[in-house]
Design an enzyme around this catalytic site. Sequence first.
Site, PDB file in Angstrom:
ATOM      1  N   GLU A 250       0.873  -1.182   0.000  1.00 17.13           N
ATOM      2  CA  GLU A 250       0.000   0.000   0.000  1.00 17.13           C
ATOM      3  C   GLU A 250       0.901   1.220   0.000  1.00 17.13           C
ATOM      4  O   GLU A 250       1.729   1.375   0.903  1.00 17.13           O
ATOM      5  CB  GLU A 250      -0.899  -0.011   1.245  1.00 17.13           C
ATOM      6  CG  GLU A 250      -2.112  -0.892   1.078  1.00 17.13           C
ATOM      7  CD  GLU A 250      -2.882  -0.610  -0.201  1.00 17.13           C
ATOM      8  OE1 GLU A 250      -2.981   0.561  -0.598  1.00 17.13           O
ATOM      9  OE2 GLU A 250      -3.345  -1.570  -0.826  1.00 17.13           O
ATOM     10  N   CYS A 284      -1.602   9.447   3.572  1.00 21.48           N
ATOM     11  CA  CYS A 284      -1.560   8.900   2.211  1.00 21.48           C
ATOM     12  C   CYS A 284      -2.786   9.350   1.425  1.00 21.48           C
ATOM     13  O   CYS A 284      -2.754   9.419   0.207  1.00 21.48           O
ATOM     14  CB  CYS A 284      -1.478   7.386   2.257  1.00 21.48           C
ATOM     15  SG  CYS A 284      -2.778   6.648   3.250  1.00 21.48           S
TER      16      CYS A 284
HETATM   17  P1  NAD Z   1       8.743   5.186   3.595  1.00 21.53           P
HETATM   18  O1  NAD Z   1       8.445   4.440   2.360  1.00 21.53           O
HETATM   19  O2  NAD Z   1       9.916   6.071   3.616  1.00 21.53           O
HETATM   20  O3  NAD Z   1       8.940   4.150   4.814  1.00 21.53           O
HETATM   21  C1  NAD Z   1       7.955   3.194   5.124  1.00 21.53           C
HETATM   22  C2  NAD Z   1       8.623   2.044   5.862  1.00 21.53           C
HETATM   23  O4  NAD Z   1       9.502   1.365   4.953  1.00 21.53           O
HETATM   24  C3  NAD Z   1       9.502   2.483   7.028  1.00 21.53           C
HETATM   25  O5  NAD Z   1       9.389   1.564   8.085  1.00 21.53           O
HETATM   26  C4  NAD Z   1      10.884   2.457   6.425  1.00 21.53           C
HETATM   27  O6  NAD Z   1      11.911   2.324   7.388  1.00 21.53           O
HETATM   28  C5  NAD Z   1      10.782   1.240   5.529  1.00 21.53           C
HETATM   29  N1  NAD Z   1      11.768   1.182   4.445  1.00 21.53           N
HETATM   30  C6  NAD Z   1      12.414   2.216   3.846  1.00 21.53           C
HETATM   31  N2  NAD Z   1      13.268   1.735   2.902  1.00 21.53           N
HETATM   32  C7  NAD Z   1      13.131   0.391   2.896  1.00 21.53           C
HETATM   33  C8  NAD Z   1      13.727  -0.660   2.139  1.00 21.53           C
HETATM   34  N3  NAD Z   1      14.644  -0.407   1.208  1.00 21.53           N
HETATM   35  N4  NAD Z   1      13.341  -1.930   2.381  1.00 21.53           N
HETATM   36  C9  NAD Z   1      12.406  -2.205   3.316  1.00 21.53           C
HETATM   37  N5  NAD Z   1      11.819  -1.249   4.085  1.00 21.53           N
HETATM   38  C10 NAD Z   1      12.173   0.028   3.871  1.00 21.53           C
HETATM   39  O7  NAD Z   1       7.406   5.981   4.002  1.00 21.53           O
HETATM   40  P2  NAD Z   1       7.126   6.932   5.253  1.00 21.53           P
HETATM   41  O8  NAD Z   1       7.825   8.211   5.065  1.00 21.53           O
HETATM   42  O9  NAD Z   1       7.314   6.210   6.527  1.00 21.53           O
HETATM   43  O10 NAD Z   1       5.554   7.151   5.075  1.00 21.53           O
HETATM   44  C11 NAD Z   1       5.027   8.017   4.142  1.00 21.53           C
HETATM   45  C12 NAD Z   1       4.600   7.325   2.865  1.00 21.53           C
HETATM   46  O11 NAD Z   1       3.739   6.235   3.168  1.00 21.53           O
HETATM   47  C13 NAD Z   1       3.797   8.249   1.969  1.00 21.53           C
HETATM   48  O12 NAD Z   1       4.162   8.031   0.634  1.00 21.53           O
HETATM   49  C14 NAD Z   1       2.354   7.826   2.235  1.00 21.53           C
HETATM   50  O13 NAD Z   1       1.476   8.150   1.186  1.00 21.53           O
HETATM   51  C15 NAD Z   1       2.541   6.354   2.406  1.00 21.53           C
HETATM   52  N6  NAD Z   1       1.435   5.745   3.156  1.00 21.53           N
HETATM   53  C16 NAD Z   1       0.581   4.912   2.488  1.00 21.53           C
HETATM   54  C17 NAD Z   1      -0.523   4.371   3.149  1.00 21.53           C
HETATM   55  C18 NAD Z   1      -1.483   3.472   2.431  1.00 21.53           C
HETATM   56  O14 NAD Z   1      -2.239   2.774   3.102  1.00 21.53           O
HETATM   57  N7  NAD Z   1      -1.527   3.462   1.124  1.00 21.53           N
HETATM   58  C19 NAD Z   1      -0.731   4.675   4.492  1.00 21.53           C
HETATM   59  C20 NAD Z   1       0.180   5.519   5.146  1.00 21.53           C
HETATM   60  C21 NAD Z   1       1.256   6.052   4.465  1.00 21.53           C
END
Ligand code: NAD
Length: 497
Positions: A250, A284
């Site tokens: 997601e 999001c």
């Molecule tokens: P992010 O993608 O930077 O991080 C999300 C998670 O992934 C964190 O725990 C991070 O440490 C981990 N991560 C980062 N790089 C990784 C890798 N290479 N391998 C595995 N894990 C890794 O996102 P964020 O800044 O924490 O959150 C914001 C983003 O999340 C926005 O784009 C928002 O739209 C999205 N979001 C989506 C939903 C949804 O349900 N669609 C809900 C909430 C947030």
Amino acid sequence: MSEIRGRNYINGQWQETAETFESLNPSDTRETVGVFPKSGKEEAQAAVAAAKAAYPEWKRVSRVKRGEYIDQLAQLMKRDIDEMTELCAREVGKQWNESYADVIESIHMAQFVAGYSRQPDGYVVPSEVAAKDAYIIRKPKGVTTCIAPWNFPFAIPLWEVLPAVVEGNTCTLKPSPFSAACGYKLAQLFEEAGFPKGVVNVLQGWGAEVGEALVQHPDTRLILFTGSYAVGQEIQKFVATDPMKFAACEMGGKNQVLVLEDADMDIAVPAAVMSAYKTSGQRCVAADRILVDRKREAEFTEKFLAASKRMKIGDATRKDVFTGPMVNEQGREKYEKHNAAAREEGFEILLEGGRLTDEGREHGYFVSPFVYRGEYKPGSWVLNEEAFSPHVAIIPVDGLDHAIQVHNEVPYGLAGAVITEDYRNWRECREELEVGLLYVNLPSIGAEVHLPFGGMKRSGNGHPGAATLIDYVTHRTAFTVNHDREIQMAQGLSAEV
Ligand code: NAD
């Protein structure tokens, strides 16, 4: 408040690492909320090994019993509502009421899944052959990695972990480093709820270090990811190379509110304000684009700008502010990059936003709303990329068909809202808008755990979060039993040998 000394939770044991990182209060970065282990490959291996060892026994525990652990978790969260609300507001800068709603949503998720544990877990299906009984049975996928973003620091980890464990999977949760204290609190609650060791492990750290190691571990079978498109895309690419792995991703959004010609402005304006500015646009489902029928643009814009200027922005732990700060400096820089792009692409700036450093806000990551307008430009970078901040475009459109066309040109498809008094309009939007969540006469935000939460296109790969994830964490298997004294086959296939 005293600083938290967080640890990893692996195989029912609390563990530290040599290197640590700090989680700061984004409303006042002079406050360190906690210090947490900076986990890497070694910790990922230990956690996956613990989940793997716990799996054979956990999958044989009755589903109802698994639900009872989750019910216990719900009770503990009810006890700790105030503490969890305060922690969320302090650590991720979500305004007090929004933090409270996040905790309540977590409780709802646990309640739903606990109740679901007593629901049918498969189906009896008819067979062509009268003497044959056929069933569809759901079996867990196995060792699971749950990766969560910071912005719903309690709800989203539980959207992932609870469907996984109720269906007999064992897992490791990796919270965002920007919500490490909230993740640590969840680990403490998993322990207190009595989950057997290894069933739920919690590792702290950075995505590129420990997140990637968890995803790529050969024993990880299932990945439940919520976060940005950039990371989700890499996970999907990796999973595509390994037929043993599955991933539900997601991801981000570029969400829109459609204010149609017949819109009630008393609904349109508050709906747009909530869509654009709740959690300072760091949802999001936050709306970066407001498509307004040209005949109502002047009226809408005047009211929307007045509300944008009135908004109270301050320390997230205060109950009297509308919104708190950005979560970190990267969030603030992303906001500034989008604002600069709107200028460079020639849009008309209606409200100059920027850093807020007065009235005690100089130690936090506060910003004010930035609003611009202009004709829709296909191919515009700023109109197509998620800003994840209070950065809003007002785009005039000419009628419903044009609104739908402009809406669907974005590469994301998470949430949308349409403001109209005409059922024909909202029905057309329901049929045509490419989104996973559509709201009518409401903001584009506002999830409930028993509804699917997921997007289309770049926003999601078709496995919505929350309750609907329950389906994805299992394999559907066919189980067929013959009750006759001889073999009879379907499709008239001969059984003569
Ligand atoms: P992010 O993608 O930077 O991080 C999300 C998670 O992934 C964190 O725990 C991070 O440490 C981990 N991560 C980062 N790089 C990784 C890798 N290479 N391998 C595995 N894990 C890794 O996102 P964020 O800044 O924490 O959150 C914001 C983003 O999340 C926005 O784009 C928002 O739209 C999205 N979001 C989506 C939903 C949804 O349900 N669609 C809900 C909430 C947030």
